[in-house]
Design an enzyme around this catalytic site. Structure first.
Site, short mmCIF file in Angstrom:
data_model
loop_
_atom_site.label_atom_id
_atom_site.label_comp_id
_atom_site.label_asym_id
_atom_site.label_seq_id
_atom_site.Cartn_x
_atom_site.Cartn_y
_atom_site.Cartn_z
N GLU A 1 110.05 -11.31 62.02
CA GLU A 1 111.49 -11.61 61.98
C GLU A 1 112.25 -10.80 63.03
OE1 GLU A 1 109.94 -11.75 57.66
OE2 GLU A 1 109.50 -10.70 59.54
N CYS B 1 112.80 -6.44 56.52
CA CYS B 1 113.12 -7.59 57.37
C CYS B 1 114.22 -8.46 56.77
CB CYS B 1 111.87 -8.43 57.61
SG CYS B 1 110.65 -7.61 58.64
N THR C 1 69.05 -4.03 59.03
CA THR C 1 69.46 -4.64 60.30
C THR C 1 69.60 -3.58 61.39
OG1 THR C 1 70.60 -6.44 59.15
CG2 THR C 1 71.26 -6.01 61.42
#
Length: 367
Positions: free
Chosen positions: A57, A92, A204
C-alpha cells in the site's frame, strides 16, 4: 458482494504485482496494491518489499505521489487486508486513510491475529467503503504458507521429487543425474527460490554432497537450508556451506565436539530428539514455524520423504516426471508395504503442466 469486471481486472493486476515479490518478502506475505481513479486510470501501484521495508500500500501511494497523481476519492485494490498494527513498519490502513481514498477492495482478510479484520474495521470507521472477497482464493494460494503458519503455527511443506515415469528417482546404484531435463531442473529452482527454507536429510548430504541453493535464476535472497542430521554427521567440507545463507541442522544427540565444529562453520544446531533417538519431525516443523518459516521445500531421499509422509507432515507434492522407464531403481519414498489400497496416501491433483519434455504435477495430500 457483486464485483464489476473492472474490479476483477484491477485485482488481477494487483495479484500479478504480488507474484513479482514471490521470493522477496519472507516472512511477510506477498501483497500487491493498485490505486485507481474513478474513471479507471491507474494512479499508483506497488508490491511489498523486503521484511522491514515498505508494504504494498505504501509503495503504491509513493508511486502515485512520484507521478504527481491526485488520489483523493480513488479506489485501492489490495490482495491482503491492510495491516493495522505497528511492526517494523507503520499500519498500512492508516496510510490509506490519510491518503483520502474513497474505497478499498480487499481480496482476503489477513489471518495474522494482530490484524484479523482490524484493518478493515479501521478503514470502515474512517468512512472508507471496504469490499472484501474478490479473487480471495487466488490471494490465499499466493500466500499459502503464511496462512498456514498463522493458523496452525507450522509452515506449508512442499515435497519436490524428480522421477522417471515408472516412479524411480535414481538407478539402483544411486545415479540420478539427470533423470529430468534442464527446463524441469530450472523450474525446480524457481520453486526453491519462493520457499523460506529448503529441507534435506543427512543421507542426501553424504551421498550427493549438494549445495541446494538457487542458481538457475536471479534471487534477492537464498532460502535457509535445513538439514535433518540425527547423529551430527554433516561433513565440515560439505558443499552446502558454500552459499551465503543460514544453515540449520536438527539433531537428536548432544555431541559437543561435532556441534562446536559445525557452529564454527556458521551452522545453527538444534537438538530435538524423539523416543527413537531420531529428530522429532513434528517438533522440528513447530520450531520452523516459530522461526517465521512460511514454506518448506523438501528435496530429500526416500527415507526422509517416507518419514514425513507417514507422520502426515506433507501438504503438497511437486513431482517432475520424465518420459523414461528405468525399471528397478530407487523409489520416491519408503512407504509401506501396505496390505490394502485403503492404506494408501490419497492425493488430489491441483495442476499438471508440461515443462520441456517432462510433466510437472502438483498434488495435495488428503486430510
Amino acid at each position: 458482494m457483486n464485483f464489476s469486471a473492472q474490479d476483477t481486472l484491477h485485482m488481477t493486476s494487483a495479484l500479478a504485482l504480488a507474484r513479482e515479490a514471490l521470493s522477496l518478502t519472507s516472512p511477510n506475505p506477498r501483497v500487491g496494491c493498485f490505486i485507481v481513479s474513478t474513471d479507471g486510470a491507474v494512479l499508483g501501484s506497488g508490491h511489498t518489499q523486503r521484511a522491514g521495508e515498505a508494504h504494498a500500500e505504501v509503495m503504491a501511494l509513493r508511486d502515485a505521489q512520484a507521478k504527481k497523481r491526485d488520489i483523493q476519492g480513488a479506489t485501492a485494490y489490495v490482495t491482503l487486508e491492510p495491516c493495522s498494527h505497528q511492526g517494523r513498519t507503520g499500519p498500512c490502513c492508516d496510510a490509506l486513510i490519510n491518503a483520502g481514498l474513497a474505497r478499498v477492495v480487499v481480496a482476503i482478510q489477513d489471518p495474522n491475529p494482530q490484524v484479523a479484520g482490524q484493518g478493515i474495521a479501521r478503514l470502515r470507521a474512517a468512512g472508507i467503503k471496504v469490499d472484501v472477497g474478490l479473487l480471495g482464493e487466488e490471494a490465499h494460494e499466493l500466500n499459502i504458507g503464511f496462512f498456514k503458519r498463522m493458523t496452525h503455527g507450522t509452515p506449508w511443506v512442499r515435497m519436490k521429487v524428480a522421477a522417471s515415469l515408472d516412479g524411480q528417482t535414481a538407478l539402483e546404484n544411486g545415479v540420478s543425474q539427470w533423470i529430468t531435463s534442464a527446463p524441469a531442473r530450472d523450474d525446480g529452482h524457481a520453486w526453491r527460490a519462493r520457499a523460506c527454507a529448503v529441507l534435506t536429510g543427512i543421507g542426501t548430504v553424504l551421498e550427493d554432497d549438494p549445495q541446494l541453493d538457487v542458481r538457475a535464476l536471479p534471487t534477492p535472497r537464498q532460502p535457509t537450508l535445513v538439514v535433518m542430521d540425527s547423529q551430527l554427521e554433516t561433513p565440515l567440507a560439505a558443499k552446502l556451506f558454500k552459499p551465503q545463507r543460514p544453515v540449520w541442522i536438527y539433531c537428536a544427540v548432544e555431541h559437543a565436539e561435532r556441534r562446536q565444529a559445525l557452529e564454527a562453520k556458521g551452522a545453527q544446531v538444534i537438538c530435538l530428539p524423539n523416543e527413537s533417538s531420531k529428530v522429532d519431525l513434528a517438533a522440528m516443523l513447530k520450531d520452523l514455524g516459530q522461526k517465521q518459516i512460511n514454506e518448506v521445500h523438501v528435496e530429500a531421499g526416500h527415507k526422509l520423504n517416507g518419514s514425513l509422509l507417514r507422520e502426515g507432515l506433507v501438504d503438497e507434492l511437486l513431482t517432475y516426471l520424465a518420459p523414461k522407464l528405468i525399471g528397478q531403481g530407487r523409489g520416491m519414498t519408503n512407504l509401506g508395504p501396505f496390505t490394502a489400497l485403503d492404506n494408501a496416501k490419497h492425493l488430489s491433483f491441483q495442476e499438471v503442466t508440461q515443462i520441456g519434455p517432462d510433466l510437472r504435477i502438483l498434488a495435495r495430500l488428503g486430510r
